[in-house]
Design a protein around this motif. Structure first.
Motif, PDB file in Angstrom:
ATOM      1  N   ILE A  82       0.919  -0.981   0.121  1.00 23.42           N
ATOM      2  CA  ILE A  82       0.104  -0.061  -0.202  1.00 23.42           C
ATOM      3  C   ILE A  82       0.917   1.173   0.020  1.00 23.42           C
ATOM      4  O   ILE A  82       1.803   1.457   0.818  1.00 23.42           O
ATOM      5  CB  ILE A  82      -0.744   0.116   1.157  1.00 23.42           C
ATOM      6  CG1 ILE A  82      -1.948  -0.976   1.158  1.00 23.42           C
ATOM      7  CG2 ILE A  82      -1.767   1.328   1.285  1.00 23.42           C
ATOM      8  CD1 ILE A  82      -2.742  -1.316   2.341  1.00 23.42           C
ATOM      9  N   SER A  83       0.754   2.179  -1.053  1.00 23.29           N
ATOM     10  CA  SER A  83       1.662   3.174  -1.060  1.00 23.29           C
ATOM     11  C   SER A  83       0.751   4.296  -1.702  1.00 23.29           C
ATOM     12  O   SER A  83      -0.307   4.145  -2.273  1.00 23.29           O
ATOM     13  CB  SER A  83       2.757   3.047  -1.819  1.00 23.29           C
ATOM     14  OG  SER A  83       2.362   2.682  -3.321  1.00 23.29           O
ATOM     15  N   GLU A  87      -3.803   4.646  -4.486  1.00 22.58           N
ATOM     16  CA  GLU A  87      -4.941   5.492  -4.908  1.00 22.58           C
ATOM     17  C   GLU A  87      -5.311   5.419  -6.350  1.00 22.58           C
ATOM     18  O   GLU A  87      -6.415   5.740  -6.882  1.00 22.58           O
ATOM     19  CB  GLU A  87      -4.727   6.988  -4.085  1.00 22.58           C
ATOM     20  CG  GLU A  87      -5.932   7.991  -4.216  1.00 22.58           C
ATOM     21  CD  GLU A  87      -5.838   9.102  -3.487  1.00 22.58           C
ATOM     22  OE1 GLU A  87      -6.876   9.542  -2.870  1.00 22.58           O
ATOM     23  OE2 GLU A  87      -4.696   9.575  -3.627  1.00 22.58           O
ATOM     24  N   CYS A 124      -8.348  -1.115   3.461  1.00 22.93           N
ATOM     25  CA  CYS A 124      -7.779   0.093   2.688  1.00 22.93           C
ATOM     26  C   CYS A 124      -8.624   0.599   1.633  1.00 22.93           C
ATOM     27  O   CYS A 124      -8.544   1.831   1.759  1.00 22.93           O
ATOM     28  CB  CYS A 124      -6.244  -0.439   2.337  1.00 22.93           C
ATOM     29  SG  CYS A 124      -5.541   0.647   1.336  1.00 22.93           S
ATOM     30  N   ASN A 148       2.601  -5.193   5.347  1.00 27.87           N
ATOM     31  CA  ASN A 148       1.620  -4.253   5.888  1.00 27.87           C
ATOM     32  C   ASN A 148       1.906  -3.905   7.507  1.00 27.87           C
ATOM     33  O   ASN A 148       2.589  -4.860   8.079  1.00 27.87           O
ATOM     34  CB  ASN A 148       0.196  -4.548   5.566  1.00 27.87           C
ATOM     35  CG  ASN A 148      -0.533  -3.039   5.484  1.00 27.87           C
ATOM     36  OD1 ASN A 148      -0.203  -1.974   5.684  1.00 27.87           O
ATOM     37  ND2 ASN A 148      -2.068  -3.333   5.174  1.00 27.87           N
ATOM     38  N   ASN A 152       1.171   1.815   8.550  1.00 32.57           N
ATOM     39  CA  ASN A 152       0.776   2.115   7.218  1.00 32.57           C
ATOM     40  C   ASN A 152      -0.668   2.174   7.072  1.00 32.57           C
ATOM     41  O   ASN A 152      -1.346   3.278   6.309  1.00 32.57           O
ATOM     42  CB  ASN A 152       1.325   1.122   6.489  1.00 32.57           C
ATOM     43  CG  ASN A 152       1.512   1.328   4.966  1.00 32.57           C
ATOM     44  OD1 ASN A 152       1.871   2.500   4.811  1.00 32.57           O
ATOM     45  ND2 ASN A 152       0.926   0.451   4.417  1.00 32.57           N
ATOM     46  N   TRP A 156      -2.623   5.466   5.747  1.00 33.09           N
ATOM     47  CA  TRP A 156      -3.310   5.643   4.572  1.00 33.09           C
ATOM     48  C   TRP A 156      -4.892   6.066   4.946  1.00 33.09           C
ATOM     49  O   TRP A 156      -5.430   7.054   4.060  1.00 33.09           O
ATOM     50  CB  TRP A 156      -3.516   4.161   4.056  1.00 33.09           C
ATOM     51  CG  TRP A 156      -4.615   4.032   2.968  1.00 33.09           C
ATOM     52  CD1 TRP A 156      -5.784   3.738   2.992  1.00 33.09           C
ATOM     53  CD2 TRP A 156      -4.269   3.923   1.455  1.00 33.09           C
ATOM     54  NE1 TRP A 156      -6.402   3.622   1.849  1.00 33.09           N
ATOM     55  CE2 TRP A 156      -5.576   3.911   0.909  1.00 33.09           C
ATOM     56  CE3 TRP A 156      -3.129   4.585   0.644  1.00 33.09           C
ATOM     57  CZ2 TRP A 156      -5.583   3.972  -0.487  1.00 33.09           C
ATOM     58  CZ3 TRP A 156      -3.347   4.522  -0.554  1.00 33.09           C
ATOM     59  CH2 TRP A 156      -4.549   4.334  -1.321  1.00 33.09           C
ATOM     60  N   ARG A 160      -6.788  10.079   3.310  1.00 33.55           N
ATOM     61  CA  ARG A 160      -7.768   9.752   2.345  1.00 33.55           C
ATOM     62  C   ARG A 160      -8.741  11.353   2.743  1.00 33.55           C
ATOM     63  O   ARG A 160      -8.657  11.366   3.552  1.00 33.55           O
ATOM     64  CB  ARG A 160      -8.725   8.748   2.444  1.00 33.55           C
ATOM     65  CG  ARG A 160      -8.003   7.347   2.370  1.00 33.55           C
ATOM     66  CD  ARG A 160      -7.326   7.013   1.206  1.00 33.55           C
ATOM     67  NE  ARG A 160      -5.977   7.340   1.381  1.00 33.55           N
ATOM     68  CZ  ARG A 160      -5.004   7.820   0.559  1.00 33.55           C
ATOM     69  NH1 ARG A 160      -5.443   7.916  -0.697  1.00 33.55           N
ATOM     70  NH2 ARG A 160      -3.968   8.197   0.654  1.00 33.55           N
TER      71      ARG A 160
END
Length: 165
Positions: A82-83, A87, A124, A148, A152, A156, A160
């Motif tokens: 997840i980075s 998105e 996520c 993960n 993290n 995230w 958002r």
């Protein structure tokens, strides 16, 4: 990012183009939109939102290490790690909602059980359209995937923007 760090506009442009092509390919081959996919037959698109394995001449719902019922793993494996680019990969918030709704029932299945680590990836994606609901679920997790962490996932969710979809 390396091009930006070195002030090399050509490297930055090349990296941006390659990232865009990779995202487009992932969305085309691995993301299965209900009724909107011309690559896979209707029976497959009716039952799937993520492809497990793409072979040379076929596609599978399962993974080499998990059955097709493990929808959370199919989603999670497409997101590691997840980075910020995640998105962009899931920029269609309608599809994000669709894939989470498709995955959530699998989190309650009987049998081999559901690993806590894979749930974080589902939450996520949920955070792209339901930040508060996803945050509550993330806080209840008791384990995280090796790729993960709680830190993290909290980064995230709190980074958002609240979507109105």
């Amino acid at each position: 990012m390396m091009g930006k760090a070195y002030g090399d506009t050509q490297l930055e442009a090349t990296g941006s183009m390659l990232a865009a092509l990779e995202i487009q390919a992932a969305q085309m081959w691995w993301h299965v939109r209900e009724g909107g996919n011309k690559i896979y037959e209707k029976d497959f698109t009716r039952e799937n939102r993520m492809v497990g394995v793409v072979w040379s001449t076929k596609r599978d719902s399962g993974l080499w290490f998990a059955p097709s019922e493990a929808r959370e793993i199919r989603l999670g494996i497409q997101m590691l790690p997840i980075s910020p680019i995640t998105e962009v990969l899931f920029s269609d918030v309608g599809f994000a909602r669709e894939v989470v709704n498709w995955t959530l029932p699998a989190l309650h299945r009987e049998g081999e059980g559901v690993g806590e680590g894979w749930k974080g990836f589902v939450f996520c994606v949920q955070g792209m359209y339901d930040k508060e609901g996803a945050l509550e679920k993330i806080r209840s997790l008791k384990g995280f995937d090796d790729g993960n962490s709680l830190t993290n996932l909290l980064w995230w969710i709190h980074s958002r923007k609240l979507s109105k979809v």
